[in-house]
Write a protein that holds these residues in place. Sequence first.
Motif, PDB file in Angstrom:
ATOM      1  N   ASN A 155       0.815  -1.100  -0.138  1.00 37.22           N
ATOM      2  CA  ASN A 155      -0.040   0.037   0.113  1.00 37.22           C
ATOM      3  C   ASN A 155       0.873   1.268   0.063  1.00 37.22           C
ATOM      4  O   ASN A 155       0.543   2.205  -0.748  1.00 37.22           O
ATOM      5  CB  ASN A 155      -0.831   0.072   1.136  1.00 37.22           C
ATOM      6  CG  ASN A 155      -2.103  -0.973   1.035  1.00 37.22           C
ATOM      7  OD1 ASN A 155      -2.563  -1.248   0.104  1.00 37.22           O
ATOM      8  ND2 ASN A 155      -2.848  -1.358   2.111  1.00 37.22           N
ATOM      9  N   SER A 185     -13.581   2.719  16.735  1.00 34.11           N
ATOM     10  CA  SER A 185     -13.174   3.302  15.308  1.00 34.11           C
ATOM     11  C   SER A 185     -12.878   4.709  15.531  1.00 34.11           C
ATOM     12  O   SER A 185     -11.912   5.460  15.063  1.00 34.11           O
ATOM     13  CB  SER A 185     -14.395   3.181  14.455  1.00 34.11           C
ATOM     14  OG  SER A 185     -15.522   4.039  14.786  1.00 34.11           O
ATOM     15  N   ARG A 211     -13.634   3.438   7.256  1.00 37.47           N
ATOM     16  CA  ARG A 211     -13.646   2.131   6.265  1.00 37.47           C
ATOM     17  C   ARG A 211     -12.267   1.423   6.597  1.00 37.47           C
ATOM     18  O   ARG A 211     -12.383   0.261   6.365  1.00 37.47           O
ATOM     19  CB  ARG A 211     -13.650   2.929   4.889  1.00 37.47           C
ATOM     20  CG  ARG A 211     -14.752   3.607   4.442  1.00 37.47           C
ATOM     21  CD  ARG A 211     -14.656   4.277   3.119  1.00 37.47           C
ATOM     22  NE  ARG A 211     -13.725   5.626   3.126  1.00 37.47           N
ATOM     23  CZ  ARG A 211     -13.578   6.170   2.302  1.00 37.47           C
ATOM     24  NH1 ARG A 211     -13.910   5.915   0.953  1.00 37.47           N
ATOM     25  NH2 ARG A 211     -12.858   7.162   2.325  1.00 37.47           N
ATOM     26  N   GLY A 212     -10.995   2.106   6.856  1.00 35.11           N
ATOM     27  CA  GLY A 212     -10.106   1.249   7.198  1.00 35.11           C
ATOM     28  C   GLY A 212     -10.098   0.253   8.401  1.00 35.11           C
ATOM     29  O   GLY A 212      -9.927  -0.980   8.331  1.00 35.11           O
ATOM     30  N   TYR A 213     -10.845   0.827   9.439  1.00 41.00           N
ATOM     31  CA  TYR A 213     -11.205   0.001  10.652  1.00 41.00           C
ATOM     32  C   TYR A 213     -11.995  -1.030  10.195  1.00 41.00           C
ATOM     33  O   TYR A 213     -11.712  -2.277  10.782  1.00 41.00           O
ATOM     34  CB  TYR A 213     -11.810   1.010  11.707  1.00 41.00           C
ATOM     35  CG  TYR A 213     -12.244   0.386  12.793  1.00 41.00           C
ATOM     36  CD1 TYR A 213     -11.300   0.287  14.031  1.00 41.00           C
ATOM     37  CD2 TYR A 213     -13.469  -0.214  13.177  1.00 41.00           C
ATOM     38  CE1 TYR A 213     -11.687  -0.251  15.256  1.00 41.00           C
ATOM     39  CE2 TYR A 213     -13.776  -0.619  14.420  1.00 41.00           C
ATOM     40  CZ  TYR A 213     -12.937  -0.940  15.438  1.00 41.00           C
ATOM     41  OH  TYR A 213     -13.250  -1.502  16.411  1.00 41.00           O
ATOM     42  N   VAL A 214     -13.030  -0.997   9.374  1.00 39.50           N
ATOM     43  CA  VAL A 214     -14.186  -2.047   9.270  1.00 39.50           C
ATOM     44  C   VAL A 214     -13.008  -3.160   8.528  1.00 39.50           C
ATOM     45  O   VAL A 214     -13.533  -4.243   8.466  1.00 39.50           O
ATOM     46  CB  VAL A 214     -15.144  -1.711   8.473  1.00 39.50           C
ATOM     47  CG1 VAL A 214     -16.013  -2.681   7.787  1.00 39.50           C
ATOM     48  CG2 VAL A 214     -16.079  -0.786   9.103  1.00 39.50           C
ATOM     49  N   MET A 215     -12.320  -2.589   7.555  1.00 41.05           N
ATOM     50  CA  MET A 215     -11.468  -3.369   6.524  1.00 41.05           C
ATOM     51  C   MET A 215     -10.550  -4.321   7.485  1.00 41.05           C
ATOM     52  O   MET A 215     -10.594  -5.744   7.380  1.00 41.05           O
ATOM     53  CB  MET A 215     -10.771  -2.741   5.385  1.00 41.05           C
ATOM     54  CG  MET A 215      -9.854  -3.719   4.606  1.00 41.05           C
ATOM     55  SD  MET A 215      -8.221  -4.312   5.227  1.00 41.05           S
ATOM     56  CE  MET A 215      -7.412  -2.668   5.241  1.00 41.05           C
ATOM     57  N   ILE A 216      -9.929  -3.765   8.444  1.00 42.73           N
ATOM     58  CA  ILE A 216      -8.950  -4.295   9.466  1.00 42.73           C
ATOM     59  C   ILE A 216      -9.868  -5.522  10.331  1.00 42.73           C
ATOM     60  O   ILE A 216      -9.370  -6.498  10.252  1.00 42.73           O
ATOM     61  CB  ILE A 216      -7.963  -3.655   9.969  1.00 42.73           C
ATOM     62  CG1 ILE A 216      -7.078  -2.632   9.254  1.00 42.73           C
ATOM     63  CG2 ILE A 216      -7.365  -4.310  11.109  1.00 42.73           C
ATOM     64  CD1 ILE A 216      -6.486  -1.641   9.866  1.00 42.73           C
ATOM     65  N   SER A 265     -12.470  -6.990   9.765  1.00 44.35           N
ATOM     66  CA  SER A 265     -13.065  -8.041   8.787  1.00 44.35           C
ATOM     67  C   SER A 265     -12.195  -8.949   8.554  1.00 44.35           C
ATOM     68  O   SER A 265     -12.225 -10.310   8.547  1.00 44.35           O
ATOM     69  CB  SER A 265     -13.824  -7.452   7.731  1.00 44.35           C
ATOM     70  OG  SER A 265     -14.660  -6.500   7.996  1.00 44.35           O
ATOM     71  N   VAL A 266     -10.871  -8.300   8.180  1.00 40.38           N
ATOM     72  CA  VAL A 266      -9.851  -9.435   8.034  1.00 40.38           C
ATOM     73  C   VAL A 266      -9.406 -10.225   9.152  1.00 40.38           C
ATOM     74  O   VAL A 266      -9.306 -11.551   9.234  1.00 40.38           O
ATOM     75  CB  VAL A 266      -8.738  -8.676   7.646  1.00 40.38           C
ATOM     76  CG1 VAL A 266      -7.222  -9.665   7.467  1.00 40.38           C
ATOM     77  CG2 VAL A 266      -8.727  -8.009   6.049  1.00 40.38           C
TER      78      VAL A 266
END
Length: 305
Positions: free
Chosen positions: A45, A112, A156-161, A163-164
């Motif tokens: 990234n 978040s 959005r980054g928080y949700v992505m991390i 979720s992973v």
Amino acid sequence: MASTDSVPTTDPSPSTAPAPVGPPFLQRWRRFIEIGFWIGLTLVNGIANSITVLMDIRRVGLGFAAWQPAVWEWSSGLTILALVPALVWFTRRCPLHWDTLARSLPMHLLGSVVFSLVHVIGMVALREAAYAAQGLDYDFGSWPRELVYEYLKDVRGYVMIVSVIEGYRFVLRRLQGEASLLGRPDEGEPVEPLDRPERFLVRKLGRDFLIAAEDIEWLQAAGNYVNLRVRGHDYPLRSTLASVEARLDPERFVRIHRSHIVNLGRVASIEPLDSGDARLHLHDGVVLPCSRTYRERLRARFGAG
């Protein structure tokens, strides 16, 4: 017809737990692979974003030096990378499950906000240090406006991390096997007492196995789960430690810490500490904490007075 939680094991040996998933190499290097994933993601990234931002700057003719986009992107990426261990810890304390979603979502909303604040503060600090090294001042702009702007990106980054992390744990649970208590059959009486189970059901890769309660070496609370340690492998059980403790044989299992229960037959020695706590050394070399609250009770069980 018996329920699936009370059928006999499909494995010919009821007390034999399923083997750990994957070759020994993967088991041995799992932690390095996990850390490497986040470092690799940050590198990809950081490089890609630095190049694309620089290309956009050159396209519109903005007067920024080539190092500035790299500082912007890497200051953000490195701060987020430093926050990943905190998110791993937080998601263990507040996991996302359908039955606890109403309680978990407000906690994650607050999480978040904290995540974004720490990210912005760390990012700005790194940028100011980098600019100062070049004899320049970094201007973040209006803090209230920029904080709102950054939060809209950070959420959005928080949700992505998250979720992973949760997705990875879900896959691991399915691969390594997830434990459950034997249920009452639809017809007839259960084959063993449900309030004091002698075996636990483990579902792994579409197959059911039974593990004997006496084979459990120790138990550890982990968020909404209790990990059952059996022959060097963990099987998560969806329960609280207090609930499981109430259903285990008190002659065999004893609470030693707010987050640990141990099988007394696995304890080799007790090492007292100056703080009043203790360490338990098991026969396989594992060391478990024993708080002072439970230390004297444990010593009494071993006849140490």
